[in-house]
Write a protein that holds these residues in place. Structure first.
Motif, mmCIF file in Angstrom:
data_model
loop_
_atom_site.group_PDB
_atom_site.id
_atom_site.type_symbol
_atom_site.label_atom_id
_atom_site.label_comp_id
_atom_site.label_asym_id
_atom_site.label_seq_id
_atom_site.Cartn_x
_atom_site.Cartn_y
_atom_site.Cartn_z
ATOM 1 N N ARG A 63 1.326 -0.373 10.196
ATOM 2 C CA ARG A 63 0.115 -0.881 10.848
ATOM 3 C C ARG A 63 -0.048 -2.383 10.654
ATOM 4 N NH1 ARG A 63 -5.279 -1.888 9.332
ATOM 5 N NH2 ARG A 63 -6.731 -1.657 11.069
ATOM 6 N N ARG A 64 0.482 -2.905 9.548
ATOM 7 C CA ARG A 64 0.295 -4.327 9.274
ATOM 8 C C ARG A 64 1.429 -4.839 8.407
ATOM 9 N NH1 ARG A 64 -5.431 -6.186 6.997
ATOM 10 N NH2 ARG A 64 -5.915 -4.676 8.619
ATOM 11 N N VAL A 65 1.814 -6.096 8.654
ATOM 12 C CA VAL A 65 2.807 -6.784 7.835
ATOM 13 C C VAL A 65 2.222 -8.128 7.417
ATOM 14 C CG1 VAL A 65 5.090 -7.867 7.777
ATOM 15 C CG2 VAL A 65 4.777 -5.691 8.975
ATOM 16 N N CYS A 66 2.261 -8.406 6.103
ATOM 17 C CA CYS A 66 1.842 -9.699 5.562
ATOM 18 C C CYS A 66 2.953 -10.220 4.664
ATOM 19 C CB CYS A 66 0.552 -9.572 4.750
ATOM 20 S SG CYS A 66 -0.880 -8.963 5.662
ATOM 21 N N ILE A 67 3.086 -11.535 4.590
ATOM 22 C CA ILE A 67 4.140 -12.136 3.786
ATOM 23 C C ILE A 67 3.561 -13.268 2.951
ATOM 24 C CG2 ILE A 67 6.311 -13.430 3.842
ATOM 25 C CD1 ILE A 67 7.068 -11.955 6.356
ATOM 26 N N ASP A 68 3.954 -13.318 1.685
ATOM 27 C CA ASP A 68 3.635 -14.442 0.813
ATOM 28 C C ASP A 68 4.853 -14.728 -0.041
ATOM 29 O OD1 ASP A 68 2.413 -16.468 -0.586
ATOM 30 O OD2 ASP A 68 1.328 -15.136 -1.950
ATOM 31 N N GLY A 69 5.559 -15.801 0.294
ATOM 32 C CA GLY A 69 6.764 -16.150 -0.453
ATOM 33 C C GLY A 69 7.803 -15.060 -0.365
ATOM 34 N N ASP A 70 8.232 -14.560 -1.518
ATOM 35 C CA ASP A 70 9.265 -13.527 -1.567
ATOM 36 C C ASP A 70 8.714 -12.138 -1.257
ATOM 37 O OD1 ASP A 70 11.886 -12.446 -2.189
ATOM 38 O OD2 ASP A 70 11.007 -11.715 -4.061
ATOM 39 N N PHE A 71 7.401 -11.990 -1.246
ATOM 40 C CA PHE A 71 6.787 -10.670 -1.129
ATOM 41 C C PHE A 71 6.449 -10.323 0.322
ATOM 42 C CE2 PHE A 71 5.964 -12.072 -5.438
ATOM 43 C CZ PHE A 71 6.213 -10.933 -6.195
ATOM 44 N N ILE A 72 6.796 -9.102 0.715
ATOM 45 C CA ILE A 72 6.441 -8.553 2.016
ATOM 46 C C ILE A 72 5.565 -7.323 1.793
ATOM 47 C CG2 ILE A 72 7.270 -7.511 4.159
ATOM 48 C CD1 ILE A 72 9.847 -9.044 3.830
ATOM 49 N N PHE A 73 4.445 -7.265 2.489
ATOM 50 C CA PHE A 73 3.496 -6.158 2.341
ATOM 51 C C PHE A 73 3.385 -5.417 3.665
ATOM 52 C CE2 PHE A 73 2.463 -9.793 -0.227
ATOM 53 C CZ PHE A 73 2.226 -9.267 -1.491
ATOM 54 N N MET A 74 3.501 -4.092 3.614
ATOM 55 C CA MET A 74 3.375 -3.262 4.810
ATOM 56 C C MET A 74 2.362 -2.154 4.552
ATOM 57 S SD MET A 74 7.266 -2.743 6.143
ATOM 58 C CE MET A 74 8.490 -4.018 5.887
ATOM 59 N N GLU A 75 1.448 -1.991 5.487
ATOM 60 C CA GLU A 75 0.475 -0.896 5.402
ATOM 61 C C GLU A 75 0.934 0.263 6.267
ATOM 62 O OE1 GLU A 75 -4.248 0.132 6.248
ATOM 63 O OE2 GLU A 75 -3.454 -1.873 6.696
ATOM 64 N N ASP A 76 0.992 1.435 5.678
ATOM 65 C CA ASP A 76 1.405 2.630 6.407
ATOM 66 C C ASP A 76 0.322 3.055 7.391
ATOM 67 O OD1 ASP A 76 3.462 4.876 6.502
ATOM 68 O OD2 ASP A 76 1.630 6.020 6.157
ATOM 69 N N THR A 77 0.732 3.615 8.521
ATOM 70 C CA THR A 77 -0.232 4.031 9.534
ATOM 71 C C THR A 77 -0.996 5.286 9.133
ATOM 72 O OG1 THR A 77 1.559 5.194 10.676
ATOM 73 C CG2 THR A 77 0.987 2.992 11.481
ATOM 74 N N ARG A 78 -0.497 6.024 8.139
ATOM 75 C CA ARG A 78 -1.192 7.225 7.682
ATOM 76 C C ARG A 78 -1.718 6.987 6.265
ATOM 77 N NH1 ARG A 78 2.668 12.015 10.319
ATOM 78 N NH2 ARG A 78 2.479 11.238 12.468
ATOM 79 N N ARG A 79 -1.368 7.840 5.325
ATOM 80 C CA ARG A 79 -1.872 7.692 3.965
ATOM 81 C C ARG A 79 -0.762 7.353 2.978
ATOM 82 N NH1 ARG A 79 -6.935 9.389 2.519
ATOM 83 N NH2 ARG A 79 -6.232 10.148 0.470
ATOM 84 N N GLY A 80 0.239 6.629 3.458
ATOM 85 C CA GLY A 80 1.324 6.223 2.574
ATOM 86 C C GLY A 80 0.960 5.042 1.699
ATOM 87 N N GLY A 81 -0.168 4.378 1.997
ATOM 88 C CA GLY A 81 -0.604 3.244 1.200
ATOM 89 C C GLY A 81 0.032 1.942 1.638
ATOM 90 N N ILE A 82 0.118 1.014 0.699
ATOM 91 C CA ILE A 82 0.695 -0.314 0.940
ATOM 92 C C ILE A 82 2.025 -0.411 0.198
ATOM 93 C CG2 ILE A 82 0.392 -2.803 0.629
ATOM 94 C CD1 ILE A 82 -2.666 -2.242 0.721
ATOM 95 N N PHE A 83 3.073 -0.770 0.929
ATOM 96 C CA PHE A 83 4.407 -0.909 0.363
ATOM 97 C C PHE A 83 4.686 -2.396 0.140
ATOM 98 C CE2 PHE A 83 4.319 3.160 2.349
ATOM 99 C CZ PHE A 83 5.248 3.960 1.684
ATOM 100 N N VAL A 84 5.199 -2.730 -1.041
ATOM 101 C CA VAL A 84 5.506 -4.116 -1.393
ATOM 102 C C VAL A 84 7.016 -4.245 -1.592
ATOM 103 C CG1 VAL A 84 5.007 -6.041 -2.924
ATOM 104 C CG2 VAL A 84 3.279 -4.257 -2.578
#
Length: 344
Positions: A63-84
């Motif tokens: 559902r969403r991708v954010c980036i800060d330096g080396d870190f990539i954050f992805m939000e799952d479209t269901r209840r998988g949470g946030i993956f780093v």
């Protein structure tokens, strides 16, 4: 019809004090479609990054991708949470799926943002804010007594730009500034009257000091900071739901109309995605900011290397880079990101 999760009512109004941008209306008519919007029109190059998952975890969708330096954050479209993930190591670092009632656990992820100064992930789960390190370690929770916001963006000043209803039963509604515990500071875009607007995705693009924001009530784009609202573009959107229909409860009367789903801003181009409820495919709209010309199509086509992506989501990284996620495969848990480097 594609499943797109919870729909929210969004209440916004117009307020602006900067006369420098060109405010002339840009016509968007979804009936005038082309066979495709080709990457070669606006893309300089693309590159791909494969991120390794573990055998016990998988993404249902992104559902969403954010980036800060080396870190990539992805939000799952269901209840998988946030993956780093780590870009350099190309592997999963943490998975924030701490659903529950205990310390450091949340009942939902209403929305999340990044505190890049302190390297923390901020999650809003009614009625509290939760902070975690980028590695997924719980830091603190702050009780807010707030029903909203639906979305927010964290500023380097330690404040939030919030939008959508703060309280479905009353209170602040629109776009407002809040402090580090989500307490109201001031209104930035007030609401004259409640209007039924359906929100499926994220249509704000965050920067260090503000955000580009697509207003789904007035169909315009503004740049909003803690102190100002600068109108950038107004759209004469032909498939916009009429004013007289906006105070009604959801029913079949909304079927002929379309609603914003995705916005990606850049130096020379703006890419939009619209959806409706009649099971028809989404519409992509590419706006050339210099010519004010638009191209409308059901297909956003990578003609540079002929890789097909069916997801309606596209993510703003900065004014020169966007990102998409390649279609997930049943027998391959890894995630592949497509970085789109735009023409300058």
């Amino acid at each position: 019809m594609r499943s797109f999760g919870i729909l929210f009512c969004l209440f916004i109004c117009f307020s602006c004090s900067n006369d420098k941008p060109d405010r002339s209306s840009v016509i968007i008519d979804l009936k005038e479609t082309a066979s495709s919007i080709d990457y070669s029109l606006f893309v300089d190059s693309v590159n791909y990054l494969t991120l390794e998952m573990t055998d016990s975890l998988f993404l249902s969708g992104v559902r969403r991708v954010c980036i800060d330096g080396d870190f990539i954050f992805m939000e799952d479209t269901r209840r998988g949470g946030i993956f780093v993930f780590s870009q350099k190591e190309r592997r999963l670092i943490a998975n924030l799926n701490y659903y529950g009632q205990g310390p450091g656990e949340f009942s939902e992820i209403r929305t999340f943002t990044l505190d890049k100064k302190n390297k923390q992930i901020i999650i809003f789960s009614y009625p509290s804010l939760y902070r975690y390190t980028y590695e997924g370690v719980f830091v603190e929770s702050i009780h807010t007594d707030k029903v909203g916001p639906v979305e927010f963006h964290y500023l380097d000043t330690g404040e939030f730009l919030c939008f959508a209803p703060e309280d479905m039963g009353g209170g602040e509604e629109g776009v407002w500034l809040a402090d580090s515990s989500l307490q109201f500071i001031k209104m930035l875009r007030e609401i004259p009257a409640k209007q039924l607007i359906f929100v499926r995705s994220v249509f704000h693009n965050g920067t260090e000091d503000g955000m580009y924001y697509y207003d789904p009530v007035w169909e315009d784009i503004s740049y909003i900071t803690r102190d100002s609202v600068e109108l950038l573009y107004q759209f004469d959107f032909k498939q916009r739901i009429p004013e007289k229909e906006r105070n009604k409860e959801f029913s079949e009367h909304v079927m002929p109309y379309s609603f914003i789903s995705v916005m990606a801003y850049s130096e020379h181009y703006i890419l939009l995605n619209y959806f409706n409820f009649d099971q028809s495919p989404d519409f992509w709209v590419l706006l050339d900011k210099h010519t004010k010309q638009t191209i409308v199509s059901h297909q956003l086509w990578n003609d540079l290397n002929n890789i097909r992506i069916t997801s309606p989501y596209l993510f703003y990284i900065d004014d020169h880079t966007w990102c998409r996620v390649l279609d997930l495969e049943e027998n391959n848990l890894n995630v592949v990101l497509e970085f789109i480097h735009l023409k300058r």
